[in-house]
Write a protein that holds these residues in place. Sequence first.
Motif, PDB file in Angstrom:
ATOM      1  N   LYS A 158      -7.194  16.100 -19.241  1.00 16.75           N
ATOM      2  CA  LYS A 158      -6.139  16.165 -18.236  1.00 16.75           C
ATOM      3  C   LYS A 158      -6.176  15.011 -17.229  1.00 16.75           C
ATOM      4  CE  LYS A 158      -5.375  21.155 -18.434  1.00 16.75           C
ATOM      5  NZ  LYS A 158      -5.270  22.413 -17.645  1.00 16.75           N
ATOM      6  N   SER A 159      -6.966  13.996 -17.525  1.00 15.43           N
ATOM      7  CA  SER A 159      -7.065  12.870 -16.592  1.00 15.43           C
ATOM      8  C   SER A 159      -5.787  12.044 -16.593  1.00 15.43           C
ATOM      9  CB  SER A 159      -8.265  12.003 -16.959  1.00 15.43           C
ATOM     10  OG  SER A 159      -8.126  11.517 -18.286  1.00 15.43           O
ATOM     11  N   GLU A 160      -5.581  11.324 -15.486  1.00 13.40           N
ATOM     12  CA  GLU A 160      -4.395  10.489 -15.308  1.00 13.40           C
ATOM     13  C   GLU A 160      -4.807   9.161 -14.682  1.00 13.40           C
ATOM     14  OE1 GLU A 160      -1.112  14.024 -14.532  1.00 13.40           O
ATOM     15  OE2 GLU A 160      -1.867  12.911 -12.809  1.00 13.40           O
ATOM     16  N   LEU A 161      -3.888   8.200 -14.707  1.00 12.69           N
ATOM     17  CA  LEU A 161      -4.122   6.930 -14.032  1.00 12.69           C
ATOM     18  C   LEU A 161      -2.784   6.313 -13.646  1.00 12.69           C
ATOM     19  CD1 LEU A 161      -6.335   4.856 -13.195  1.00 12.69           C
ATOM     20  CD2 LEU A 161      -5.793   3.637 -15.312  1.00 12.69           C
ATOM     21  N   GLN A 162      -2.733   5.839 -12.408  1.00 14.51           N
ATOM     22  CA  GLN A 162      -1.557   5.124 -11.921  1.00 14.51           C
ATOM     23  C   GLN A 162      -2.030   3.864 -11.195  1.00 14.51           C
ATOM     24  OE1 GLN A 162       1.802   8.237 -11.077  1.00 14.51           O
ATOM     25  NE2 GLN A 162       0.177   8.588  -9.596  1.00 14.51           N
ATOM     26  N   ILE A 163      -1.377   2.751 -11.461  1.00 14.94           N
ATOM     27  CA  ILE A 163      -1.763   1.472 -10.871  1.00 14.94           C
ATOM     28  C   ILE A 163      -0.539   0.834 -10.230  1.00 14.94           C
ATOM     29  CG2 ILE A 163      -2.696  -0.831 -11.333  1.00 14.94           C
ATOM     30  CD1 ILE A 163      -4.114   0.358 -13.773  1.00 14.94           C
ATOM     31  N   GLY A 164      -0.696   0.333  -9.020  1.00 15.04           N
ATOM     32  CA  GLY A 164       0.418  -0.331  -8.368  1.00 15.04           C
ATOM     33  C   GLY A 164       0.136  -0.601  -6.907  1.00 15.04           C
ATOM     34  N   ARG A 165       1.163  -0.392  -6.090  1.00 15.60           N
ATOM     35  CA  ARG A 165       1.049  -0.641  -4.661  1.00 15.60           C
ATOM     36  C   ARG A 165       1.615   0.534  -3.879  1.00 15.60           C
ATOM     37  NH1 ARG A 165       3.500  -6.749  -4.731  1.00 15.60           N
ATOM     38  NH2 ARG A 165       1.637  -7.929  -4.160  1.00 15.60           N
ATOM     39  N   VAL A 166       1.208   0.632  -2.633  1.00 14.63           N
ATOM     40  CA  VAL A 166       1.814   1.587  -1.702  1.00 14.63           C
ATOM     41  C   VAL A 166       2.295   0.821  -0.471  1.00 14.63           C
ATOM     42  CG1 VAL A 166       0.284   3.437  -2.511  1.00 14.63           C
ATOM     43  CG2 VAL A 166      -0.328   2.138  -0.469  1.00 14.63           C
ATOM     44  N   ILE A 167       3.341   1.356   0.147  1.00 14.25           N
ATOM     45  CA  ILE A 167       3.830   0.820   1.422  1.00 14.25           C
ATOM     46  C   ILE A 167       3.697   1.933   2.451  1.00 14.25           C
ATOM     47  CG2 ILE A 167       5.716  -0.280   2.662  1.00 14.25           C
ATOM     48  CD1 ILE A 167       6.928  -1.111   0.013  1.00 14.25           C
ATOM     49  N   PRO A 168       2.774   1.812   3.399  1.00 12.37           N
ATOM     50  CA  PRO A 168       2.560   2.882   4.379  1.00 12.37           C
ATOM     51  C   PRO A 168       3.811   3.173   5.207  1.00 12.37           C
ATOM     52  CG  PRO A 168       0.737   1.319   4.413  1.00 12.37           C
ATOM     53  CD  PRO A 168       1.807   0.708   3.568  1.00 12.37           C
ATOM     54  N   ARG A 169       3.866   4.390   5.689  1.00  3.58           N
ATOM     55  CA  ARG A 169       4.984   4.836   6.509  1.00  3.58           C
ATOM     56  C   ARG A 169       5.229   3.919   7.702  1.00  3.58           C
ATOM     57  NH1 ARG A 169       5.658  11.066   8.596  1.00  3.58           N
ATOM     58  NH2 ARG A 169       7.430  10.771  10.015  1.00  3.58           N
ATOM     59  N   ASP A 170       4.158   3.407   8.300  1.00  2.00           N
ATOM     60  CA  ASP A 170       4.297   2.586   9.498  1.00  2.00           C
ATOM     61  C   ASP A 170       4.363   1.085   9.202  1.00  2.00           C
ATOM     62  OD1 ASP A 170       1.700   2.126   8.716  1.00  2.00           O
ATOM     63  OD2 ASP A 170       0.777   2.737  10.610  1.00  2.00           O
ATOM     64  N   SER A 171       4.570   0.710   7.937  1.00  2.00           N
ATOM     65  CA  SER A 171       4.624  -0.699   7.577  1.00  2.00           C
ATOM     66  C   SER A 171       5.832  -1.387   8.217  1.00  2.00           C
ATOM     67  CB  SER A 171       4.708  -0.856   6.059  1.00  2.00           C
ATOM     68  OG  SER A 171       4.951  -2.200   5.700  1.00  2.00           O
ATOM     69  N   LEU A 172       5.634  -2.622   8.625  1.00  2.00           N
ATOM     70  CA  LEU A 172       6.731  -3.422   9.178  1.00  2.00           C
ATOM     71  C   LEU A 172       7.750  -3.812   8.113  1.00  2.00           C
ATOM     72  CD1 LEU A 172       4.757  -5.783  11.604  1.00  2.00           C
ATOM     73  CD2 LEU A 172       6.047  -3.713  12.171  1.00  2.00           C
ATOM     74  N   LEU A 173       7.387  -3.645   6.835  1.00  2.00           N
ATOM     75  CA  LEU A 173       8.336  -3.954   5.762  1.00  2.00           C
ATOM     76  C   LEU A 173       9.627  -3.151   5.888  1.00  2.00           C
ATOM     77  CD1 LEU A 173       6.325  -4.312   2.415  1.00  2.00           C
ATOM     78  CD2 LEU A 173       7.840  -6.011   3.456  1.00  2.00           C
ATOM     79  N   TRP A 174       9.537  -1.923   6.391  1.00  2.00           N
ATOM     80  CA  TRP A 174      10.735  -1.078   6.492  1.00  2.00           C
ATOM     81  C   TRP A 174      11.755  -1.657   7.466  1.00  2.00           C
ATOM     82  CZ3 TRP A 174      10.237   0.958   2.249  1.00  2.00           C
ATOM     83  CH2 TRP A 174       9.085   1.630   1.826  1.00  2.00           C
ATOM     84  N   GLU A 175      11.335  -2.562   8.318  1.00  2.00           N
ATOM     85  CA  GLU A 175      12.271  -3.191   9.251  1.00  2.00           C
ATOM     86  C   GLU A 175      13.110  -4.271   8.571  1.00  2.00           C
ATOM     87  OE1 GLU A 175      10.167  -4.595  12.659  1.00  2.00           O
ATOM     88  OE2 GLU A 175       9.218  -2.645  13.065  1.00  2.00           O
ATOM     89  N   ASP A 176      12.720  -4.651   7.342  1.00  2.00           N
ATOM     90  CA  ASP A 176      13.449  -5.664   6.585  1.00  2.00           C
ATOM     91  C   ASP A 176      13.666  -5.145   5.162  1.00  2.00           C
ATOM     92  OD1 ASP A 176      14.389  -7.883   5.215  1.00  2.00           O
ATOM     93  OD2 ASP A 176      13.067  -9.285   6.238  1.00  2.00           O
ATOM     94  N   PRO A 177      14.740  -4.358   4.940  1.00  3.29           N
ATOM     95  CA  PRO A 177      14.950  -3.730   3.629  1.00  3.29           C
ATOM     96  C   PRO A 177      14.965  -4.707   2.459  1.00  3.29           C
ATOM     97  CG  PRO A 177      16.389  -2.733   5.251  1.00  3.29           C
ATOM     98  CD  PRO A 177      15.739  -3.914   5.926  1.00  3.29           C
ATOM     99  N   GLU A 178      15.523  -5.885   2.641  1.00  4.01           N
ATOM    100  CA  GLU A 178      15.557  -6.849   1.540  1.00  4.01           C
ATOM    101  C   GLU A 178      14.148  -7.312   1.173  1.00  4.01           C
ATOM    102  OE1 GLU A 178      18.121  -7.859  -0.449  1.00  4.01           O
ATOM    103  OE2 GLU A 178      19.077  -6.161   0.559  1.00  4.01           O
ATOM    104  N   LYS A 179      13.334  -7.524   2.178  1.00  2.00           N
ATOM    105  CA  LYS A 179      11.949  -7.934   1.938  1.00  2.00           C
ATOM    106  C   LYS A 179      11.174  -6.804   1.259  1.00  2.00           C
ATOM    107  CE  LYS A 179       8.051 -10.134   4.304  1.00  2.00           C
ATOM    108  NZ  LYS A 179       7.537 -10.621   5.617  1.00  2.00           N
ATOM    109  N   ALA A 180      11.422  -5.559   1.679  1.00  2.00           N
ATOM    110  CA  ALA A 180      10.758  -4.415   1.056  1.00  2.00           C
ATOM    111  C   ALA A 180      11.166  -4.287  -0.402  1.00  2.00           C
ATOM    112  CB  ALA A 180      11.102  -3.140   1.818  1.00  2.00           C
TER     113      ALA A 180
END
Length: 201
Positions: A158-180
Amino acid sequence: MFNEKSFEVFKVDGLEERMVAIRGEIQPIFQELNVFFKSKLETELTEELFIHIAQHLRRSVHPPENTWSALSRQKRGYKMEAHFQLGIFPEYVFMWLSIIDQPKGKDQMAEALIAHPEWWNKLPNDFVFNKDHIVSDYFPLEQEGMEAALQRLKKIKKSELQIGRVIPRDSLLWEDPEKARAYMLETYEALLPMYRGLQEF
């Protein structure tokens, strides 16, 4: 694009009430972003991808603690193969290449990932991995931890694996939707060699 309202959805009490909030606040963002990612990734992969958005239909009491969408080659589902996921927990948004819910070729995928460490050890330093799609924990993509996770993926049913990135809730990226959005697309593009290699199983 995701904003503070997106994360506030998980404070809504009650299954139906939270699902109404998810359908209103999050699923339209999933749809818009996945249409964009689909068009870009199909060009690079030269094959059709299908958008899937989790509906949480099996839930009868407890509201979902996270929600997600997927891009896969399969029209009728996505969990039977390695696929791309875009989703949200109360703490962050995630972009994964996912192997979850025991796809038929899981053991062979684990062996391929063990045999081809260049698929994951050359990814940018901010990439991470997760070992359970319903748990929000994630870990740095470093050699020792990944090797242990891959052995677990191979040996435990039943093991799983996911690889990638996360963007935290408080990231400044959300202030620039195109950049996000560009950051998200770059994440999936960096995962394409691994994705291609895992489609053989």
